[in-house]
Design a protein around this motif. Structure first.
Motif, PDB file in Angstrom:
ATOM      1  N   ARG A   1       0.832  -1.211   0.000  1.00 17.11           N
ATOM      2  CA  ARG A   1       0.000   0.000   0.000  1.00 17.11           C
ATOM      3  C   ARG A   1       0.863   1.257   0.000  1.00 17.11           C
ATOM      4  NH1 ARG A   1      -2.183   0.785   4.500  1.00 17.11           N
ATOM      5  NH2 ARG A   1      -1.607  -1.061   5.694  1.00 17.11           N
ATOM      6  N   PHE A   2       0.438   2.256  -0.776  1.00 15.89           N
ATOM      7  CA  PHE A   2       1.206   3.505  -0.826  1.00 15.89           C
ATOM      8  C   PHE A   2       0.800   4.468   0.283  1.00 15.89           C
ATOM      9  CE2 PHE A   2      -2.620   4.749  -3.098  1.00 15.89           C
ATOM     10  CZ  PHE A   2      -2.787   6.092  -2.786  1.00 15.89           C
ATOM     11  N   LEU A   3      -0.356   4.243   0.917  1.00 12.52           N
ATOM     12  CA  LEU A   3      -0.859   5.141   1.945  1.00 12.52           C
ATOM     13  C   LEU A   3      -0.988   4.383   3.262  1.00 12.52           C
ATOM     14  CD1 LEU A   3      -2.001   7.974   2.566  1.00 12.52           C
ATOM     15  CD2 LEU A   3      -4.253   7.126   1.859  1.00 12.52           C
ATOM     16  N   SER A   4      -0.348   4.901   4.329  1.00 10.17           N
ATOM     17  CA  SER A   4      -0.342   4.229   5.629  1.00 10.17           C
ATOM     18  C   SER A   4      -0.747   5.205   6.723  1.00 10.17           C
ATOM     19  CB  SER A   4       1.045   3.662   5.951  1.00 10.17           C
ATOM     20  OG  SER A   4       1.500   2.808   4.927  1.00 10.17           O
ATOM     21  N   HIS A   5      -1.530   4.712   7.700  1.00  5.84           N
ATOM     22  CA  HIS A   5      -1.944   5.509   8.862  1.00  5.84           C
ATOM     23  C   HIS A   5      -1.509   4.785  10.131  1.00  5.84           C
ATOM     24  CE1 HIS A   5      -4.846   8.333   6.820  1.00  5.84           C
ATOM     25  NE2 HIS A   5      -4.684   7.408   5.881  1.00  5.84           N
ATOM     26  N   TYR A   6      -0.878   5.517  11.038  1.00  6.24           N
ATOM     27  CA  TYR A   6      -0.446   4.937  12.312  1.00  6.24           C
ATOM     28  C   TYR A   6      -1.025   5.759  13.462  1.00  6.24           C
ATOM     29  CZ  TYR A   6       3.079   2.207   9.792  1.00  6.24           C
ATOM     30  OH  TYR A   6       3.713   1.332   8.951  1.00  6.24           O
ATOM     31  N   GLN A   7      -1.491   5.035  14.503  1.00  7.78           N
ATOM     32  CA  GLN A   7      -1.940   5.649  15.736  1.00  7.78           C
ATOM     33  C   GLN A   7      -1.472   4.796  16.916  1.00  7.78           C
ATOM     34  OE1 GLN A   7      -6.234   5.913  14.546  1.00  7.78           O
ATOM     35  NE2 GLN A   7      -6.076   7.966  15.426  1.00  7.78           N
ATOM     36  N   LEU A   8      -1.641   5.307  18.120  1.00  4.82           N
ATOM     37  CA  LEU A   8      -1.329   4.529  19.322  1.00  4.82           C
ATOM     38  C   LEU A   8      -2.481   3.569  19.596  1.00  4.82           C
ATOM     39  CD1 LEU A   8       0.069   7.377  21.619  1.00  4.82           C
ATOM     40  CD2 LEU A   8       1.370   5.644  20.392  1.00  4.82           C
ATOM     41  N   LEU A   9      -2.192   2.265  19.526  1.00  3.21           N
ATOM     42  CA  LEU A   9      -3.224   1.242  19.710  1.00  3.21           C
ATOM     43  C   LEU A   9      -2.742   0.175  20.682  1.00  3.21           C
ATOM     44  CD1 LEU A   9      -4.147   0.631  15.943  1.00  3.21           C
ATOM     45  CD2 LEU A   9      -5.363   2.117  17.550  1.00  3.21           C
ATOM     46  N   ASP A  10      -3.684  -0.446  21.371  1.00  2.00           N
ATOM     47  CA  ASP A  10      -3.358  -1.597  22.202  1.00  2.00           C
ATOM     48  C   ASP A  10      -2.968  -2.763  21.293  1.00  2.00           C
ATOM     49  OD1 ASP A  10      -3.681  -2.952  25.027  1.00  2.00           O
ATOM     50  OD2 ASP A  10      -4.548  -4.309  23.525  1.00  2.00           O
ATOM     51  N   ARG A  11      -1.875  -3.434  21.603  1.00  2.00           N
ATOM     52  CA  ARG A  11      -1.385  -4.465  20.701  1.00  2.00           C
ATOM     53  C   ARG A  11      -2.200  -5.749  20.762  1.00  2.00           C
ATOM     54  NH1 ARG A  11       4.437  -6.246  23.321  1.00  2.00           N
ATOM     55  NH2 ARG A  11       3.651  -7.213  25.236  1.00  2.00           N
ATOM     56  N   GLU A  12      -3.060  -5.887  21.781  1.00  2.00           N
ATOM     57  CA  GLU A  12      -3.876  -7.089  21.881  1.00  2.00           C
ATOM     58  C   GLU A  12      -5.198  -6.961  21.124  1.00  2.00           C
ATOM     59  OE1 GLU A  12      -3.053  -9.961  23.140  1.00  2.00           O
ATOM     60  OE2 GLU A  12      -1.074  -9.264  23.808  1.00  2.00           O
ATOM     61  N   ASP A  13      -5.941  -5.886  21.386  1.00  2.00           N
ATOM     62  CA  ASP A  13      -7.270  -5.772  20.775  1.00  2.00           C
ATOM     63  C   ASP A  13      -7.415  -4.563  19.849  1.00  2.00           C
ATOM     64  OD1 ASP A  13      -7.398  -3.642  22.523  1.00  2.00           O
ATOM     65  OD2 ASP A  13      -8.738  -4.642  23.935  1.00  2.00           O
TER      66      ASP A  13
END
Length: 302
Positions: free
Chosen positions: A130-142
Protein backbone atom coordinates in the motif's frame (compact mmCIF):
# COMPACT_ATOMS: atom_id res chain seq x y z
CA UNK A 1 3.19 24.76 -20.30
CA UNK A 2 5.83 23.61 -17.89
CA UNK A 3 5.23 22.94 -14.21
CA UNK A 4 7.49 22.87 -11.19
CA UNK A 5 8.00 19.41 -9.73
CA UNK A 6 5.90 19.32 -6.52
CA UNK A 7 8.42 16.89 -5.01
CA UNK A 8 11.07 19.64 -4.84
CA UNK A 9 11.34 21.76 -1.71
CA UNK A 10 10.63 25.12 -3.39
CA UNK A 11 7.63 23.92 -5.41
CA UNK A 12 6.01 21.98 -2.55
CA UNK A 13 6.12 24.98 -0.22
CA UNK A 14 4.91 27.34 -2.95
CA UNK A 15 1.94 25.13 -3.89
CA UNK A 16 0.79 24.10 -0.41
CA UNK A 17 2.22 26.68 1.98
CA UNK A 18 1.82 30.09 0.35
CA UNK A 19 -0.80 32.70 1.21
CA UNK A 20 -3.10 31.62 -1.63
CA UNK A 21 -2.82 27.90 -0.83
CA UNK A 22 -5.53 27.57 1.83
CA UNK A 23 -8.28 25.94 -0.33
CA UNK A 24 -5.65 23.76 -2.01
CA UNK A 25 -4.30 22.55 1.32
CA UNK A 26 -7.81 21.86 2.67
CA UNK A 27 -8.62 19.56 -0.24
CA UNK A 28 -5.14 18.03 -0.15
CA UNK A 29 -5.50 17.07 3.53
CA UNK A 30 -9.00 15.72 3.02
CA UNK A 31 -7.67 13.59 0.17
CA UNK A 32 -4.63 12.11 1.91
CA UNK A 33 -5.50 12.16 5.61
CA UNK A 34 -9.28 11.75 5.61
CA UNK A 35 -9.86 9.28 2.76
CA UNK A 36 -11.29 11.89 0.36
CA UNK A 37 -13.97 12.92 2.88
CA UNK A 38 -14.64 16.68 3.43
CA UNK A 39 -13.60 16.58 7.10
CA UNK A 40 -11.39 19.68 7.00
CA UNK A 41 -13.49 22.80 6.39
CA UNK A 42 -11.09 25.49 7.51
CA UNK A 43 -7.47 25.85 8.57
CA UNK A 44 -4.71 28.35 9.19
CA UNK A 45 -1.30 27.98 7.53
CA UNK A 46 1.39 28.60 10.15
CA UNK A 47 5.09 29.33 10.24
CA UNK A 48 6.67 25.87 9.74
CA UNK A 49 9.61 26.66 12.06
CA UNK A 50 9.35 24.93 15.44
CA UNK A 51 11.55 26.75 17.95
CA UNK A 52 12.60 24.67 20.97
CA UNK A 53 11.65 25.82 24.46
CA UNK A 54 14.70 24.24 26.08
CA UNK A 55 18.34 24.88 25.28
CA UNK A 56 19.91 21.92 23.53
CA UNK A 57 16.68 20.72 21.89
CA UNK A 58 16.88 20.51 18.11
CA UNK A 59 15.26 23.14 15.87
CA UNK A 60 12.71 21.77 13.42
CA UNK A 61 12.07 23.08 9.92
CA UNK A 62 8.98 21.63 8.26
CA UNK A 63 7.71 22.15 4.72
CA UNK A 64 4.17 23.17 5.66
CA UNK A 65 2.42 23.49 9.02
CA UNK A 66 -1.30 24.09 9.51
CA UNK A 67 -3.81 24.29 12.34
CA UNK A 68 -7.32 22.97 11.66
CA UNK A 69 -10.47 24.64 12.94
CA UNK A 70 -10.69 22.20 15.88
CA UNK A 71 -7.12 22.98 16.95
CA UNK A 72 -5.53 19.88 15.42
CA UNK A 73 -1.99 20.57 14.19
CA UNK A 74 -0.85 19.07 10.89
CA UNK A 75 2.85 18.86 10.03
CA UNK A 76 3.51 18.20 6.34
CA UNK A 77 6.85 17.14 4.90
CA UNK A 78 7.96 16.14 1.42
CA UNK A 79 11.15 14.04 1.38
CA UNK A 80 12.92 12.94 -1.81
CA UNK A 81 15.95 11.24 -0.26
CA UNK A 82 16.04 8.65 2.50
CA UNK A 83 18.40 9.88 5.24
CA UNK A 84 19.53 7.74 8.11
CA UNK A 85 16.87 7.25 10.81
CA UNK A 86 14.29 9.23 8.85
CA UNK A 87 11.39 7.41 10.52
CA UNK A 88 12.70 8.50 13.93
CA UNK A 89 12.95 12.10 12.73
CA UNK A 90 9.29 12.07 11.70
CA UNK A 91 8.21 10.82 15.12
CA UNK A 92 10.48 13.33 16.88
CA UNK A 93 8.98 16.27 14.96
CA UNK A 94 5.42 15.22 15.77
CA UNK A 95 6.20 14.54 19.45
CA UNK A 96 7.90 17.90 19.78
CA UNK A 97 4.99 19.75 18.17
CA UNK A 98 2.67 18.00 20.63
CA UNK A 99 4.73 18.97 23.67
CA UNK A 100 5.35 22.56 22.54
CA UNK A 101 1.63 23.37 22.82
CA UNK A 102 1.83 23.93 26.56
CA UNK A 103 3.42 26.83 28.37
CA UNK A 104 4.49 26.65 32.02
CA UNK A 105 1.50 26.13 34.32
CA UNK A 106 -0.98 25.15 31.61
CA UNK A 107 -3.06 22.00 32.03
CA UNK A 108 -2.85 18.95 29.78
CA UNK A 109 -6.48 19.44 28.72
CA UNK A 110 -5.23 22.18 26.38
CA UNK A 111 -3.33 19.65 24.28
CA UNK A 112 -4.76 19.13 20.81
CA UNK A 113 -4.00 16.26 18.39
CA UNK A 114 -1.01 16.42 16.07
CA UNK A 115 -0.90 14.71 12.68
CA UNK A 116 2.32 14.15 10.77
CA UNK A 117 1.72 13.83 7.01
CA UNK A 118 4.91 12.64 5.31
CA UNK A 119 5.24 12.15 1.56
CA UNK A 120 8.31 10.21 0.41
CA UNK A 121 9.75 9.70 -3.05
CA UNK A 122 11.26 6.45 -1.84
CA UNK A 123 9.89 3.25 -0.35
CA UNK A 124 9.81 3.55 3.43
CA UNK A 125 7.94 0.33 4.28
CA UNK A 126 9.11 -2.37 1.83
CA UNK A 127 7.12 -5.04 3.65
CA UNK A 128 3.83 -3.42 2.52
CA UNK A 129 2.42 -2.79 -0.97
CA UNK A 130 0.00 0.00 0.00
CA UNK A 131 1.21 3.50 -0.83
CA UNK A 132 -0.86 5.14 1.95
CA UNK A 133 -0.34 4.23 5.63
CA UNK A 134 -1.94 5.51 8.86
CA UNK A 135 -0.45 4.94 12.31
CA UNK A 136 -1.94 5.65 15.74
CA UNK A 137 -1.33 4.53 19.32
CA UNK A 138 -3.22 1.24 19.71
CA UNK A 139 -3.36 -1.60 22.20
CA UNK A 140 -1.39 -4.46 20.70
CA UNK A 141 -3.88 -7.09 21.88
CA UNK A 142 -7.27 -5.77 20.78
CA UNK A 143 -6.40 -2.67 18.74
CA UNK A 144 -8.19 -0.32 21.12
CA UNK A 145 -6.91 3.22 20.42
CA UNK A 146 -5.15 5.08 23.21
CA UNK A 147 -6.50 8.29 21.70
CA UNK A 148 -6.19 10.41 18.60
CA UNK A 149 -3.49 12.69 19.99
CA UNK A 150 -0.73 11.39 17.71
CA UNK A 151 -1.27 10.22 14.14
CA UNK A 152 1.32 9.50 11.45
CA UNK A 153 0.29 9.36 7.79
CA UNK A 154 2.75 8.28 5.09
CA UNK A 155 2.42 8.50 1.31
CA UNK A 156 5.06 6.48 -0.56
CA UNK A 157 4.99 7.80 -4.12
CA UNK A 158 6.97 4.95 -5.77
CA UNK A 159 4.23 2.53 -4.74
CA UNK A 160 1.51 4.52 -6.52
CA UNK A 161 1.11 2.76 -9.87
CA UNK A 162 -2.17 4.13 -11.25
CA UNK A 163 -2.28 5.71 -14.70
CA UNK A 164 -4.55 8.61 -15.70
CA UNK A 165 -7.31 6.25 -16.78
CA UNK A 166 -7.31 4.52 -13.40
CA UNK A 167 -7.70 7.62 -11.24
CA UNK A 168 -10.98 7.51 -9.31
CA UNK A 169 -10.81 9.21 -5.94
CA UNK A 170 -9.56 12.58 -4.77
CA UNK A 171 -6.74 10.67 -3.09
CA UNK A 172 -5.74 9.24 -6.48
CA UNK A 173 -5.81 12.65 -8.17
CA UNK A 174 -3.62 14.42 -5.62
CA UNK A 175 -1.15 11.53 -5.38
CA UNK A 176 -0.81 11.48 -9.18
CA UNK A 177 -0.28 15.25 -9.11
CA UNK A 178 2.57 14.91 -6.62
CA UNK A 179 4.14 12.08 -8.57
CA UNK A 180 3.77 13.28 -12.16
CA UNK A 181 3.10 17.04 -12.39
CA UNK A 182 6.76 17.88 -13.00
CA UNK A 183 6.73 15.80 -16.20
CA UNK A 184 3.42 17.10 -17.61
CA UNK A 185 3.04 19.75 -20.32
CA UNK A 186 -0.70 20.36 -19.84
CA UNK A 187 -3.45 19.55 -17.34
CA UNK A 188 -4.90 16.21 -18.40
CA UNK A 189 -8.32 14.81 -17.63
CA UNK A 190 -9.37 13.90 -14.94
CA UNK A 191 -6.98 16.22 -13.09
CA UNK A 192 -8.86 19.17 -14.55
CA UNK A 193 -12.02 18.09 -12.69
CA UNK A 194 -10.98 19.78 -9.43
CA UNK A 195 -10.79 23.61 -9.20
CA UNK A 196 -8.20 23.27 -6.44
CA UNK A 197 -6.01 20.98 -8.54
CA UNK A 198 -6.31 23.46 -11.39
CA UNK A 199 -5.22 26.21 -8.98
CA UNK A 200 -2.28 24.08 -7.84
CA UNK A 201 -1.19 23.64 -11.46
CA UNK A 202 -1.49 27.39 -11.98
CA UNK A 203 0.76 28.09 -9.00
CA UNK A 204 3.23 25.48 -10.29
CA UNK A 205 3.47 27.04 -13.77
CA UNK A 206 7.03 28.27 -14.21
CA UNK A 207 5.85 31.31 -16.21
CA UNK A 208 4.16 32.64 -13.07
CA UNK A 209 7.38 32.85 -11.07
CA UNK A 210 8.55 36.27 -9.93
CA UNK A 211 12.11 37.53 -10.36
CA UNK A 212 12.72 36.83 -6.68
CA UNK A 213 11.50 33.26 -7.09
CA UNK A 214 13.66 32.73 -10.15
CA UNK A 215 16.58 33.99 -8.06
CA UNK A 216 15.70 31.49 -5.31
CA UNK A 217 15.44 28.70 -7.85
CA UNK A 218 18.84 29.68 -9.23
CA UNK A 219 20.38 29.56 -5.76
CA UNK A 220 18.83 26.13 -5.17
CA UNK A 221 20.17 25.05 -8.56
CA UNK A 222 23.64 26.18 -7.48
CA UNK A 223 23.36 24.05 -4.35
CA UNK A 224 22.28 21.08 -6.42
CA UNK A 225 25.15 21.71 -8.82
CA UNK A 226 27.58 21.83 -5.91
CA UNK A 227 26.29 18.45 -4.80
CA UNK A 228 26.61 17.08 -8.32
CA UNK A 229 30.18 18.37 -8.49
CA UNK A 230 30.98 16.33 -5.41
CA UNK A 231 29.51 13.31 -7.17
CA UNK A 232 31.48 14.11 -10.35
CA UNK A 233 34.71 14.28 -8.37
CA UNK A 234 33.98 10.92 -6.79
CA UNK A 235 33.16 9.56 -10.24
CA UNK A 236 36.44 10.85 -11.72
CA UNK A 237 38.41 9.44 -8.83
CA UNK A 238 36.55 6.17 -9.17
CA UNK A 239 37.32 6.06 -12.88
CA UNK A 240 41.00 6.62 -12.16
CA UNK A 241 40.93 3.86 -9.61
CA UNK A 242 39.09 1.67 -12.08
CA UNK A 243 41.75 2.27 -14.74
CA UNK A 244 44.50 1.40 -12.31
CA UNK A 245 42.71 -1.76 -11.21
CA UNK A 246 42.00 -2.58 -14.83
CA UNK A 247 45.66 -2.33 -15.74
CA UNK A 248 46.55 -4.48 -12.78
CA UNK A 249 44.00 -7.12 -13.59
CA UNK A 250 43.91 -6.63 -17.34
CA UNK A 251 40.12 -6.55 -17.49
CA UNK A 252 38.64 -3.83 -19.67
CA UNK A 253 35.17 -5.25 -19.07
CA UNK A 254 35.46 -4.67 -15.34
CA UNK A 255 36.40 -1.05 -15.86
CA UNK A 256 33.42 -0.42 -18.14
CA UNK A 257 31.01 -2.07 -15.76
CA UNK A 258 32.43 -0.04 -12.87
CA UNK A 259 31.78 3.21 -14.71
CA UNK A 260 28.29 2.14 -15.63
CA UNK A 261 27.55 1.22 -12.03
CA UNK A 262 28.79 4.62 -10.85
CA UNK A 263 26.53 6.28 -13.42
CA UNK A 264 23.61 4.28 -12.07
CA UNK A 265 24.51 5.25 -8.49
CA UNK A 266 24.60 8.94 -9.46
CA UNK A 267 21.27 8.61 -11.25
CA UNK A 268 19.76 7.16 -8.06
CA UNK A 269 21.09 10.06 -5.97
CA UNK A 270 19.61 12.66 -8.36
CA UNK A 271 16.20 11.00 -8.74
CA UNK A 272 13.49 13.31 -7.44
CA UNK A 273 15.79 16.33 -7.60
CA UNK A 274 16.07 16.65 -11.39
CA UNK A 275 13.90 15.67 -14.38
CA UNK A 276 14.61 12.26 -15.89
CA UNK A 277 15.94 13.79 -19.12
CA UNK A 278 18.48 15.91 -17.22
CA UNK A 279 19.63 12.94 -15.14
CA UNK A 280 20.15 10.97 -18.35
CA UNK A 281 22.18 13.80 -19.87
CA UNK A 282 24.41 14.24 -16.82
CA UNK A 283 25.10 10.53 -16.28
CA UNK A 284 25.40 9.33 -19.86
CA UNK A 285 22.52 6.92 -19.40
CA UNK A 286 19.50 6.89 -21.69
CA UNK A 287 16.09 8.10 -20.48
CA UNK A 288 14.87 4.52 -20.77
CA UNK A 289 17.74 3.29 -18.59
CA UNK A 290 16.99 5.92 -15.90
CA UNK A 291 13.29 5.03 -15.90
CA UNK A 292 14.06 1.30 -15.81
CA UNK A 293 16.44 1.88 -12.89
CA UNK A 294 13.72 3.75 -10.95
CA UNK A 295 11.19 1.01 -11.66
CA UNK A 296 13.64 -1.71 -10.57
CA UNK A 297 14.45 0.14 -7.33
CA UNK A 298 10.75 0.61 -6.56
CA UNK A 299 10.09 -3.08 -7.15
CA UNK A 300 13.01 -3.95 -4.86
CA UNK A 301 11.79 -1.54 -2.18
CA UNK A 302 14.80 0.76 -2.48
Amino acid sequence: MRFLDPKTDFAFKKIFGSAESKPILIEFLNALVYDSQPIVQDLEILDPYQAPQLQGVKDTFLDVKAQLADGTMVLIEMQVLNPLDFNKRVLYNVAKAYSLQLQRGQGYSRLRPVIGLTITDFVLFPERDRFLSHYQLLDREDGLPYGDDIELVFVELPKFAKSLGDLETLTDLWTFFLQQAGDLEDIPSPLDSSPNLDHAFHIAETVNLSLEEFDLLEKQAFRVEDGRNVVRRALLEGRQQGREEGREEGREEGRTEGEQQRSRDIARSLRGLLPVAVIAEKTGLTVAEVEALAAADAAAGI
